[in-house]
Design a protein around this motif. Structure first.
Motif, short mmCIF file in Angstrom:
data_model
loop_
_atom_site.label_atom_id
_atom_site.label_comp_id
_atom_site.label_asym_id
_atom_site.label_seq_id
_atom_site.Cartn_x
_atom_site.Cartn_y
_atom_site.Cartn_z
N LEU A 58 0.83 -1.21 0.00
CA LEU A 58 0.00 0.00 0.00
C LEU A 58 0.86 1.26 0.00
O LEU A 58 0.57 2.23 -0.71
CB LEU A 58 -0.91 -0.01 1.23
N LEU A 59 1.95 1.24 0.79
CA LEU A 59 2.86 2.38 0.83
C LEU A 59 3.47 2.64 -0.54
O LEU A 59 3.60 3.79 -0.98
CB LEU A 59 3.96 2.13 1.86
N LEU A 60 3.85 1.57 -1.23
CA LEU A 60 4.44 1.71 -2.57
C LEU A 60 3.43 2.31 -3.54
O LEU A 60 3.77 3.19 -4.35
CB LEU A 60 4.92 0.35 -3.06
N LEU A 61 2.18 1.87 -3.47
CA LEU A 61 1.15 2.39 -4.36
C LEU A 61 0.88 3.88 -4.09
O LEU A 61 0.74 4.67 -5.03
CB LEU A 61 -0.14 1.59 -4.19
N VAL A 62 0.84 4.23 -2.83
CA VAL A 62 0.60 5.64 -2.48
C VAL A 62 1.75 6.51 -2.98
O VAL A 62 1.53 7.61 -3.51
CB VAL A 62 0.43 5.80 -0.95
N ASN A 63 2.98 6.02 -2.84
CA ASN A 63 4.13 6.77 -3.37
C ASN A 63 4.03 6.94 -4.87
O ASN A 63 4.36 8.00 -5.42
CB ASN A 63 5.43 6.06 -3.00
N GLY A 64 3.58 5.87 -5.57
CA GLY A 64 3.44 5.96 -7.02
C GLY A 64 2.39 6.96 -7.43
O GLY A 64 2.59 7.76 -8.36
N VAL A 65 1.26 6.96 -6.73
CA VAL A 65 0.18 7.90 -7.05
C VAL A 65 0.62 9.34 -6.77
O VAL A 65 0.36 10.25 -7.57
CB VAL A 65 -1.09 7.56 -6.23
N MET A 66 1.33 9.54 -5.67
CA MET A 66 1.73 10.89 -5.31
C MET A 66 2.93 11.38 -6.11
O MET A 66 3.30 12.55 -6.04
CB MET A 66 2.00 10.98 -3.81
N ALA A 67 3.56 10.49 -6.87
CA ALA A 67 4.55 10.95 -7.85
C ALA A 67 3.85 11.56 -9.06
O ALA A 67 4.47 12.27 -9.85
CB ALA A 67 5.43 9.79 -8.29
N TRP A 68 2.56 11.28 -9.19
CA TRP A 68 1.75 11.85 -10.27
C TRP A 68 1.06 13.13 -9.81
O TRP A 68 1.05 14.14 -10.49
CB TRP A 68 0.72 10.81 -10.72
N ARG A 69 0.52 13.11 -8.62
CA ARG A 69 -0.10 14.27 -8.00
C ARG A 69 0.43 14.40 -6.57
O ARG A 69 0.56 13.39 -5.89
CB ARG A 69 -1.63 14.13 -7.97
#
Length: 370
Positions: free
Chosen positions: A319-330
């Motif tokens: 989940l932490l990895l996914l959140v980091n990926g999303v927040m690299a976009w926004r």
């Protein structure tokens, strides 16, 4: 399965493995040499890897069991040194008349294959390395000569006797193939994504794709380094008859510490993946982040993912990895979750502190057009 089919499969599989291992250094080279990645250029580079292995598999494989008994009966002891002998072989092997009979002539097929084998070398030499006709033809001749001497010397003495024929006509055919490849090289221009839009030293915006690419390269670096460390250590300790450490130590803990923590602390704050794509984090003052901020970034970012993945909280790590990926976009400045919490921004390494801020502000406009 025939020998040519096996050689093709081995070349493709070997090229894929090499491409995986060389991804990080290739990306780093491409950003420094070309200023950006370029998918089309990467596709051609992968093709070059597969082709290089194909040269090896087609010219040296399969390798027989060169025992003294086998060598006594099958060794190729006399090289073929008569120029244009292939013309005599064609006449001797010709059965019937007409184009169809000629195409089925084994001597014709062998000569055409030797020409075709070096056509890609000429194409890559001109299109990838930007060499002129003299250089490309000279490279084809040198590579062909190296292969022929490798066959003549039983792979430079590694095997008991020569098992492939040194043929002077192969030098002519291979060199002709390189020349033909040079003429056909413009065909590769149809591959998209090869052209560079700006000079290599001009800063580029920090885009979503570039941030995610850097994160992916970090993961790739950890996996690759961990695998290499495990293999090297296990083999060494097995030879010394010593117990091996737990796999997570060398496979995860050590490479994570090197790639995501040690490299940033000793350098400008950038991880290996960020360094490859010419990105670096900066603190509120525009300089190198403090040790405390880098530790926070490590724990909230990819470092936290690997730590949680090694525990019973692996789902939280994903989940932490996914959140980091999303927040690299926004948000639009692509700071990521770790950047937001640690108070860091990400800029192009080719930009100074002031220019980096300007490039960051341009990102939203360019990103909307991608």
């Amino acid at each position: 399965m025939t020998d040519p089919q096996l050689s093709a499969i081995l070349a493709f599989l070997g090229g894929t493995v090499l491409a995986f291992l060389l991804t990080l250094p290739y990306v780093a080279w491409s950003y420094r040499r070309r200023g950006e990645f370029g998918l089309g250029h990467a596709v051609l580079a992968f093709g070059l890897l597969v082709y290089a292995l194909a040269l090896w598999t087609y010219t040296l494989l399969p390798v027989p069991d060169t025992t003294p008994a086998w060598c006594a009966e099958n060794a190729v002891s006399h090289p073929q040194l008569r120029p244009l002998q292939f013309l005599r072989d064609i006449r001797a092997d010709q059965v019937g008349r007409g184009i169809r009979a000629t195409l089925h002539n084994p001597a014709v097929q062998q000569f055409v294959f030797n020409v075709a084998l070096f056509v890609p070398l000429g194409m890559f030499g001109r299109q990838l390395f930007r060499r002129g006709p003299v250089a490309v033809i000279g490279i084809a001749a040198v590579v062909s000569l190296f292969i022929e001497f490798t066959q003549l010397t039983a792979v430079w003495g590694l095997f008991g006797c020569p098992y492939r024929l040194f043929d002077v006509d192969d030098l002519f055919a291979n060199t002709a193939g390189g020349a033909i490849g040079y003429l056909l090289a413009p065909v590769l221009r149809v591959v998209p994504g090869r052209r560079v839009r700006q000079a290599p030293d001009v800063p580029r915006p920090v885009t979503t794709r570039r941030r995610l690419f850097g994160m992916l390269l970090d993961l790739l670096a950890v996996v690759t380094l961990g695998g290499l460390l495990q293999v090297a250590t296990v083999v060494s300790l097995e030879l010394l008859e010593r117990p091996t450490p737990p796999s997570w130590v060398l496979g995860t803990a050590v490479p994570v510490a090197i790639v995501l923590l040690l490299v940033p602390l000793l350098g400008d704050g950038a991880t290996l993946g960020q360094r490859a794509v010419l990105l670096r984090p900066v603190g509120p003052d525009g300089g190198k982040p403090s040790v405390g901020r880098m530790l926070v970034r490590f724990l909230v970012g990819s470092g936290g993912y690997f730590i949680l993945s090694a525990t019973a909280w692996s789902g939280l790590g994903t989940l932490l990895l996914l959140v980091n990926g999303v927040m690299a976009w926004r948000p639009r400045d692509h700071r990521g979750l770790s950047g937001v919490i640690a108070g860091l921004r990400v800029v192009d390494t080719r930009a100074g502190a002031e220019t980096g801020a300007k490039v960051d502000h341009q990102d939203a406009t360019l990103e909307s057009g991608r």
